[in-house]
Design a protein around this motif. Structure first.
Motif, PDB file in Angstrom:
ATOM      1  N   GLU A 267       0.858  -1.184   0.000  1.00  0.00           N
ATOM      2  CA  GLU A 267       0.000   0.000   0.000  1.00  0.00           C
ATOM      3  C   GLU A 267       0.893   1.233   0.000  1.00  0.00           C
ATOM      4  O   GLU A 267       1.846   1.310   0.766  1.00  0.00           O
ATOM      5  CB  GLU A 267      -0.919   0.030   1.225  1.00  0.00           C
ATOM      6  N   ALA A 269       1.229   5.328   0.529  1.00  0.00           N
ATOM      7  CA  ALA A 269       0.613   6.492   1.146  1.00  0.00           C
ATOM      8  C   ALA A 269       1.623   7.621   1.133  1.00  0.00           C
ATOM      9  O   ALA A 269       2.538   7.664   1.946  1.00  0.00           O
ATOM     10  CB  ALA A 269       0.166   6.181   2.562  1.00  0.00           C
ATOM     11  N   ASP A 304      -3.914  -0.689  10.958  1.00  0.00           N
ATOM     12  CA  ASP A 304      -3.725  -1.264   9.623  1.00  0.00           C
ATOM     13  C   ASP A 304      -5.040  -1.806   9.080  1.00  0.00           C
ATOM     14  O   ASP A 304      -5.349  -1.650   7.894  1.00  0.00           O
ATOM     15  CB  ASP A 304      -2.678  -2.385   9.675  1.00  0.00           C
ATOM     16  N   LEU A 307      -7.310   1.260   8.113  1.00  0.00           N
ATOM     17  CA  LEU A 307      -6.907   1.902   6.865  1.00  0.00           C
ATOM     18  C   LEU A 307      -7.141   0.996   5.665  1.00  0.00           C
ATOM     19  O   LEU A 307      -7.471   1.465   4.570  1.00  0.00           O
ATOM     20  CB  LEU A 307      -5.438   2.308   6.940  1.00  0.00           C
ATOM     21  N   ARG A 312      -6.882   5.227   2.719  1.00  0.00           N
ATOM     22  CA  ARG A 312      -5.941   6.174   3.304  1.00  0.00           C
ATOM     23  C   ARG A 312      -6.205   7.614   2.872  1.00  0.00           C
ATOM     24  O   ARG A 312      -5.466   8.524   3.243  1.00  0.00           O
ATOM     25  CB  ARG A 312      -4.498   5.775   2.930  1.00  0.00           C
TER      26      ARG A 312
END
Length: 316
Positions: A267, A269, A304, A307, A312
């Protein structure tokens, strides 16, 4: 010293569920804020309601407290429909709102006494209960102080004591530790653990995932007014997230990511990359090969999961 219960207008109703909602909905201008939510809260637990801004948490709380009529569905507390038994249910409920609304014109003790009068508690009952409550939240020495002399943490402790004036069976806390320093937050946590041991049922909303993990027996995550997931904190982590996470801040080549096992999940961000895996070894090997990047290996947690389920992206 145990707290003395106030007189009850109605006898407690025996029910396996303190809160029961089925297909609960609320519409504003034809748009759903809460859409078909099923929510059951057994007695004597701490139940967490989580979600990003605009998820429908506040709307749900307002319906549960009888402050906003539902558009549809079933909503029962203590086995009674909130629409027809709001006063009786309110007598047995304590509320800690998101923003402190203590009366600045009164002292610490006078705030508790005034609030107790709303529940028609007799003066002798308040004479007995208020010192107990002030001692519990460690405010006995500030009983005669004005509200504007209190810090944010002291105000939150007083607001919690105020919510307990009527000795409620059901305690609703809307982000009770927002803006508090770690010392004040830990004290509030300790008080809430004590409340649960004393048989209170607690409904908590919070944006602090550590708080939810520490306090809650069951959690519900909602977004856009609908249920995303529900379980214990540990159950949610096991169900929706891998066991290990590698956080990387700094440059990492696509080739390095490509060498990871296919079971790894990534992931992005901003400038941070999160790599999730049920095996720590490939994550540690990757971190060792990135001497110029800031790497943090840790076990996954409730944040975690949150999100992963809600995304996010920043919310308004």
């Amino acid at each position: 010293m145990p707290l003395s219960p106030p007189p009850r207008e109605t006898a407690p109703i025996s029910t396996p569920l303190l809160v029961h909602c089925q297909n609960l909905s609320k519409n504003f201008n034809g748009k759903p804020a809460v859409a078909g939510l099923d929510l059951d809260i057994p007695a004597r637990i701490c139940f967490g309601l989580l979600g990003p801004n605009g998820a429908g948490k506040t709307t749900t709380l307002r319906m549960l407290l009888g402050q906003s009529p539902r558009s549809g569905g079933t909503l029962e507390i203590f086995g009674q429909d909130i629409e027809f038994n709001r006063r009786q249910i309110r007598q047995r409920t304590g509320i800690v709102p998101q923003a402190d609304n203590l009366d600045p014109d009164f002292t610490v003790e006078e705030n508790l006494r005034m609030y107790g009068s709303y529940f028609r508690l007799p003066a002798h009952e308040m004479d007995r209960r208020i010192p107990q409550l002030l001692e519990m939240v460690e405010l006995s020495a500030r009983a005669a102080d004005r509200i504007d002399t209190l810090s944010g943490g002291l105000k939150r402790r007083l607001t919690l004591a105020r919510a307990l004036v009527n000795d409620p069976e059901f305690l609703v806390l809307d982000e009770p530790t927002t803006g508090l320093d770690p010392q004040a937050r830990h004290m509030i946590w300790s008080l809430l653990h004590r409340m649960k041991r004393n048989g209170k049922t607690i409904l908590l909303t919070t944006h602090y995932m550590e708080e939810a993990e520490r306090l809650c027996d069951q959690l519900m995550i909602i977004d856009n007014g609908t249920l995303l997931a529900q379980d214990s904190p540990t159950g949610l982590i096991h169900k929706y997230c891998e066991s290990d996470v590698l956080e990387i801040r700094g440059g990492i080549s696509k080739e390095a990511i490509g060498r990871l096992p296919s079971s790894c999940r990534t992931e992005q961000a901003g400038e941070s990359l999160y790599i999730y895996s049920n095996h720590a070894k490939p994550l540690l090997e990757l971190a060792q090969g990135l001497p110029d990047a800031a790497c943090l290996h840790r076990h996954s947690g409730l944040e975690d999961v949150f999100l992963s389920l809600t995304g996010r992206e920043l919310r308004g």
